[in-house]
Design an enzyme around this catalytic site. Structure first.
Site, PDB file in Angstrom:
ATOM      1  N   LEU A 206       0.823  -1.205   0.000  1.00 38.22           N
ATOM      2  CA  LEU A 206       0.000   0.000   0.000  1.00 38.22           C
ATOM      3  C   LEU A 206       0.861   1.262   0.000  1.00 38.22           C
ATOM      4  O   LEU A 206       0.472   2.285  -0.588  1.00 38.22           O
ATOM      5  CB  LEU A 206      -0.929   0.001   1.214  1.00 38.22           C
ATOM      6  CG  LEU A 206      -2.123  -0.966   1.158  1.00 38.22           C
ATOM      7  CD1 LEU A 206      -2.915  -0.885   2.458  1.00 38.22           C
ATOM      8  CD2 LEU A 206      -3.028  -0.631  -0.022  1.00 38.22           C
ATOM      9  N   CYS A 207       2.032   1.211   0.628  1.00 42.79           N
ATOM     10  CA  CYS A 207       2.885   2.401   0.655  1.00 42.79           C
ATOM     11  C   CYS A 207       3.354   2.756  -0.757  1.00 42.79           C
ATOM     12  O   CYS A 207       3.481   3.942  -1.100  1.00 42.79           O
ATOM     13  CB  CYS A 207       4.070   2.178   1.591  1.00 42.79           C
ATOM     14  SG  CYS A 207       5.103   0.769   1.158  1.00 42.79           S
TER      15      CYS A 207
END
Length: 432
Positions: A206-207
Site C-alpha cells: 500500500l505504501c
C-alpha cells in the site's frame, strides 16, 4: 445423416490391439457404441478453453456432453471463444455453446447448465464417467477437486475402491503457457496435494501505491483500493459494471499523468482489476486437445494415460514436459485418513479445538461436526442439544482405540474429512 467414413480413424484406434493400450482394453465396435450412447462427460467452464473442449469432445465421438458455466457472453470474449457471435452478447455461455456445437456436429447431445457449480448436488456430479475442467479460478478447481474426492472410498487395507473413483482432467492456460493434468482420486495427486504449483497472486504494498507509484498497474490499484472506498464509501465496487470500471480508469489516468507514468488503458485497467491474463487462442487449442485425448483414454482405455502433469510453453517454439507428481499421503481431501495425534484422556471438545487450530486441517474448518462410524459424536444445528454431552467425554471412551477414523464435517467442506486418530500421551498435534 451420418457421413460415410466419419469415424474411420476413431475405429482404427478402438478396434485394434496395440502395445500401448491401457489395462483391460478389449478392442471392438462396442467401445465406440458405449462412447457415443452411454458415456457421459461433464465440461466445467464454457470460456476460451471450454469452447475448444466442447468442440474436441464432440468430434472425438463423445455423444452425451453436459456443460456448466454461470457466466454470460461479453464482447471481449469474441476474439477467442469461437462458438460465440456478436448477437450472442449477454446470453448464457453454456446455453449458446451447447446449441452451437449441436448445430455443427451431428448426433451429439450437449446439455447446458447456466448456474454456479456449487448449486449442483453431489448426485448430479456422480452421473458422469469423467469430468473435464476448463476453469480460470483456483477456488473453483479446489471445489471440483473436493467433489470428485468426496465419492472416493477405501477398503480395510487403505486401498482405493476402484468403483468409487471419479476421474477428472484439468486444463489451464496463461498466455503462451498451459497445462493438462489427470486427477484420479486415490491414485494420482489431487489439487490439494499440489497447491504449491499455483503461484500466489501478485499484490502491491500500500505504501508503494499511495506514495511512489512506478507503473500503470500501481495507478490502477490505487484508484480501486484507496480512492474508491474514500470517494464512494456507499457503493460496492463491481468489476462487471461498466460505469465502475470507467471510474477507476479515469482516476488511474489522472494519477498516472500526475506522476508522469505512461500506458494506462481501459483494457489494462480491466486486466489489473479482474486479474486477467491475456488469452492466446492457440494455447487453448493445444491444451484442450491434450485434455480431450486424456478423457478419451480414460473412457475407452485405448492407450495408457498421462502420468500425470503436462506443461506446455509456447513462447519460444513448442516445448512440453511431463512430470509424474506424487500424492501427499497426509492430504486432508484425498487421503484414506489424515493422521492426528491426541491423548486418550483429551475431551471431544479439546479434539475439535485442536483440529480447528491445526495449521493444515484448520484452513478447511470453521465449525466442525464429528461422527464415528454410524454414531454422531457432536453435530451442529438441530442435533446439537442431543450430542452436546459428548463434548466433555474423553476420546478414549468414544472411539475403539488407536487408528480409529472419525469423520469431520464442516460448511467449508464439500464432503466429510477423514481423520485417523493416533492415541498417545501428547495432545493435539499433527502426526509427523
Amino acid at each position: 445423416m451420418e457421413l460415410e467414413g466419419r469415424w474411420r480413424d476413431l475405429d482404427r484406434l478402438l478396434e485394434r490391439q496395440g502395445n500401448l493400450v491401457g489395462p483391460g482394453f478389449e478392442p471392438g465396435p462396442e467401445i465406440r457404441e458405449f462412447l457415443q450412447n452411454d458415456a457421459r462427460v461433464l465440461v466445467v467452464g464454457a470460456g476460451g478453453l471450454g469452447c475448444e473442449l466442447l468442440k474436441d469432445l464432440a468430434l472425438s465421438g463423445f455423444g452425451n456432453i453436459d456443460v456448466i458455466d454461470m457466466d454470460t457472453i461479453d464482447v471481449s470474449n469474441l476474439n477467442r471463444q469461437f462458438l460465440f457471435r456478436m448477437g450472442d452478447v449477454g446470453k448464457s455461455k453454456a446455453e449458446v455453446a451447447a446449441a452451437r456445437v449441436m448445430e455443427r456436429v451431428a448426433g451429439v447431445t450437449v446439455t447446458p447448465h447456466h448456474c454456479m457449480i456449487q448449486e449442483k448436488t453431489l448426485d448430479f456430479y456422480e452421473e458422469f464417467h469423467v469430468i473435464v475442467l476448463g476453469l480460470d479460478s483456483l477456488e473453483a478447481r479446489r471445489y471440483m477437486n473436493s467433489v470428485a474426492c468426496s465419492f472416493l472410498a477405501y477398503d480395510e487395507d487403505g486401498q482405493p475402491d476402484l468403483a468409487t473413483i471419479k476421474p477428472m482432467v484439468d486444463g489451464g492456460t496463461e498466455g503462451f503457457k498451459g497445462h493438462a493434468r489427470v486427477l484420479i482420486p486415490g491414485v494420482t495427486p489431487c489439487f490439494e496435494c499440489t497447491l504449491w504449483l499455483f503461484p500466489p497472486q501478485t499484490k502491491f504494498p500500500l505504501c508503494t501505491l499511495a506514495e511512489t507509484p512506478r507503473s500503470p498497474a500501481h495507478c490502477i490499484e490505487y484508484s480501486k483500493i484507496i480512492l474508491w472506498p474514500k470517494e464512494r464509501p456507499d457503493d460496492t465496487f463491481d468489476p462487471d459494471v461498466e460505469e465502475h470500471m470507467k471510474w477507476v480508469f479515469d482516476k488511474a489516468t489522472a494519477r498516472a499523468a500526475e506522476f508522469g507514468i505512461q500506458g494506462v488503458t481501459y483494457q489494462l485497467t480491466q486486466g489489473v482489476v479482474k486479474n486477467i491474463i491475456p488469452a492466446i487462442a492457440s494455447t487453448n487449442a493445444i491444451v484442450a486437445a491434450q485434455c480431450t485425448l486424456e478423457a478419451l483414454k480414460m473412457v475407452t482405455m485405448c492407450s495408457t494415460g498421462l502420468n500425470n502433469y503436462m506443461m506446455y510453453v509456447g513462447t519460444d517454439g513448442v516445448y512440453t514436459l511431463t512430470t509424474p507428481y506424487e500424492r501427499d499421503e497426509k492430504c486432508p481431501i484425498c487421503s484414506a485418513g489424515v493422521g492426528f495425534e491426541v491423548a486418550p484422556s483429551s475431551t471431544l471438545q479439546q479434539l475439535i479445538n485442536g483440529l480447528v487450530a491445526d495449521p493444515d486441517l484448520g484452513k478447511h474448518l470453521s465449525a466442525p461436526s464429528v461422527s464415528y462410524g454410524s454414531t454422531n459424536l457432536y453435530m451442529r444445528g438441530a442435533l446439537e442439544s442431543q450430542t452436546r454431552h459428548n463434548l466433555e467425554k474423553p476420546i478414549g471412551e468414544l472411539v475403539d482405540g488407536d487408528g480409529s477414523i472419525i469423520h469431520v464435517n464442516d460448511k467449508k467442506l464439500v464432503a466429510a474429512m477423514k481423520v485417523r486418530l493416533k492415541l498417545s500421551g501428547s495432545n493435539g498435534s499433527m502426526e509427523s
